[in-house]
Design a protein around this motif. Sequence first.
Motif, mmCIF file in Angstrom:
data_model
loop_
_atom_site.group_PDB
_atom_site.id
_atom_site.type_symbol
_atom_site.label_atom_id
_atom_site.label_comp_id
_atom_site.label_asym_id
_atom_site.label_seq_id
_atom_site.Cartn_x
_atom_site.Cartn_y
_atom_site.Cartn_z
ATOM 1 N N LEU A 194 1.485 -14.031 -26.671
ATOM 2 C CA LEU A 194 1.528 -13.928 -28.119
ATOM 3 C C LEU A 194 1.973 -15.260 -28.710
ATOM 4 O O LEU A 194 2.551 -16.103 -28.025
ATOM 5 C CB LEU A 194 2.502 -12.830 -28.548
ATOM 6 C CG LEU A 194 2.161 -11.393 -28.128
ATOM 7 C CD1 LEU A 194 3.254 -10.443 -28.605
ATOM 8 C CD2 LEU A 194 0.811 -10.979 -28.680
ATOM 9 N N LEU A 235 -0.355 -2.779 -24.073
ATOM 10 C CA LEU A 235 -0.991 -3.835 -23.297
ATOM 11 C C LEU A 235 -0.090 -4.283 -22.152
ATOM 12 O O LEU A 235 -0.565 -4.495 -21.025
ATOM 13 C CB LEU A 235 -1.307 -5.023 -24.212
ATOM 14 C CG LEU A 235 -2.266 -6.083 -23.677
ATOM 15 C CD1 LEU A 235 -3.608 -5.460 -23.343
ATOM 16 C CD2 LEU A 235 -2.449 -7.190 -24.705
ATOM 17 N N GLU A 236 1.200 -4.411 -22.431
ATOM 18 C CA GLU A 236 2.145 -4.789 -21.377
ATOM 19 C C GLU A 236 2.101 -3.793 -20.217
ATOM 20 O O GLU A 236 2.137 -4.174 -19.050
ATOM 21 C CB GLU A 236 3.560 -4.849 -21.953
ATOM 22 C CG GLU A 236 3.857 -6.069 -22.794
ATOM 23 C CD GLU A 236 5.300 -6.098 -23.239
ATOM 24 O OE1 GLU A 236 5.999 -7.079 -22.938
ATOM 25 O OE2 GLU A 236 5.745 -5.121 -23.885
ATOM 26 N N TRP A 280 0.703 -4.087 -28.416
ATOM 27 C CA TRP A 280 1.270 -4.997 -27.418
ATOM 28 C C TRP A 280 2.044 -4.224 -26.355
ATOM 29 O O TRP A 280 1.947 -4.520 -25.160
ATOM 30 C CB TRP A 280 2.176 -6.023 -28.079
ATOM 31 C CG TRP A 280 2.901 -6.895 -27.099
ATOM 32 C CD1 TRP A 280 4.234 -6.904 -26.820
ATOM 33 C CD2 TRP A 280 2.310 -7.881 -26.229
ATOM 34 N NE1 TRP A 280 4.517 -7.829 -25.850
ATOM 35 C CE2 TRP A 280 3.361 -8.443 -25.465
ATOM 36 C CE3 TRP A 280 1.013 -8.336 -26.034
ATOM 37 C CZ2 TRP A 280 3.143 -9.440 -24.509
ATOM 38 C CZ3 TRP A 280 0.788 -9.334 -25.081
ATOM 39 C CH2 TRP A 280 1.841 -9.866 -24.335
ATOM 40 N N SER A 281 2.809 -3.219 -26.777
ATOM 41 C CA SER A 281 3.560 -2.406 -25.827
ATOM 42 C C SER A 281 2.624 -1.738 -24.820
ATOM 43 O O SER A 281 2.899 -1.716 -23.616
ATOM 44 C CB SER A 281 4.366 -1.346 -26.580
ATOM 45 O OG SER A 281 5.034 -0.483 -25.684
ATOM 46 N N ASP A 290 2.629 -4.219 -32.770
ATOM 47 C CA ASP A 290 3.649 -4.108 -31.721
ATOM 48 C C ASP A 290 3.360 -2.938 -30.791
ATOM 49 O O ASP A 290 3.629 -3.007 -29.588
ATOM 50 C CB ASP A 290 5.035 -3.941 -32.348
ATOM 51 C CG ASP A 290 5.575 -5.235 -32.938
ATOM 52 O OD1 ASP A 290 5.031 -6.314 -32.612
ATOM 53 O OD2 ASP A 290 6.528 -5.175 -33.742
ATOM 54 N N GLU A 328 -3.334 -12.596 -31.159
ATOM 55 C CA GLU A 328 -2.638 -11.442 -31.708
ATOM 56 C C GLU A 328 -2.833 -10.243 -30.766
ATOM 57 O O GLU A 328 -3.808 -10.197 -30.002
ATOM 58 C CB GLU A 328 -3.163 -11.116 -33.099
ATOM 59 C CG GLU A 328 -2.823 -12.143 -34.159
ATOM 60 C CD GLU A 328 -1.327 -12.241 -34.396
ATOM 61 O OE1 GLU A 328 -0.664 -11.188 -34.494
ATOM 62 O OE2 GLU A 328 -0.814 -13.372 -34.447
ATOM 63 N N PRO A 329 -1.936 -9.253 -30.803
ATOM 64 C CA PRO A 329 -2.044 -8.113 -29.888
ATOM 65 C C PRO A 329 -3.414 -7.435 -29.896
ATOM 66 O O PRO A 329 -3.974 -7.140 -28.828
ATOM 67 C CB PRO A 329 -0.948 -7.166 -30.383
ATOM 68 C CG PRO A 329 0.081 -8.066 -30.961
ATOM 69 C CD PRO A 329 -0.695 -9.175 -31.617
ATOM 70 N N ARG A 360 5.967 -14.385 -26.183
ATOM 71 C CA ARG A 360 6.013 -13.255 -25.247
ATOM 72 C C ARG A 360 4.750 -13.246 -24.381
ATOM 73 O O ARG A 360 3.654 -13.544 -24.865
ATOM 74 C CB ARG A 360 6.123 -11.933 -26.005
ATOM 75 C CG ARG A 360 7.505 -11.641 -26.566
ATOM 76 C CD ARG A 360 7.521 -10.315 -27.317
ATOM 77 N NE ARG A 360 6.797 -10.402 -28.577
ATOM 78 C CZ ARG A 360 6.497 -9.354 -29.334
ATOM 79 N NH1 ARG A 360 6.835 -8.120 -28.927
ATOM 80 N NH2 ARG A 360 5.854 -9.506 -30.486
#
Length: 210
Positions: free
Chosen positions: A154, A135-136, A132-133, A129, A174-175, A158
């Motif tokens: 994902l 990456l966003e 991913w944060s 997570d 996956e992230p 998302r």
Amino acid sequence: MSTHAKRERLLLADLLEAAGPDAPTLCDGWLTRDLAAHLVVRERRLDASGGTMVPALANRLARVQGEYVAKPYEELIQLIRSGPPRMSPFNIKQFDEAANTAEFYIHAEDVRRAQPDWTPRELDRVFADSLWSRLEKGARLMGRKAPVGLVLRLADGRTAVAHRGTPVVTVTGEPGELVLFLSGRQSTADVELEGDKDAVAKLMDAKLGV
């Protein structure tokens, strides 16, 4: 207190140490000694490390990088493992997490996945997570050179838009795998791509990443 960046730092140092100085990496043209030197210069020679982004400093960076490549490999590993100098901004927890979590994860995979017997690494959900944060927040920067529209997705649905344009290619994974894909490691990332065949081919050949 351990952080994601500190954990990935120690894992990366261990991987580099185990591989030895002359092992291949996924970084084009770099052996493990080159990657180790890059990591040390990035944290300890801020006067030169800007050469990755500022053309005027490129020659200085190349010279300093060469000086560190020539140092004993064991010394480089110890400098990575022990962390940045006391007055370095990388010593600030928040800065370290922001700048190094994905960086160290990517380079750890650069070492792991360059070996013929590598196996997938299962990431814990909290770390995934966190990736991913990041990456966003960084998707637009890392995907700015994409030759087509690029959407990251994902398994739970998302999404993050890395580049606006048409046709659109959607990359699902996956992230950690999406981080690797968007950092220019398309061929080794375990992802699924949906979109026009020619657009997918262009994206696979594109120079993504910062």
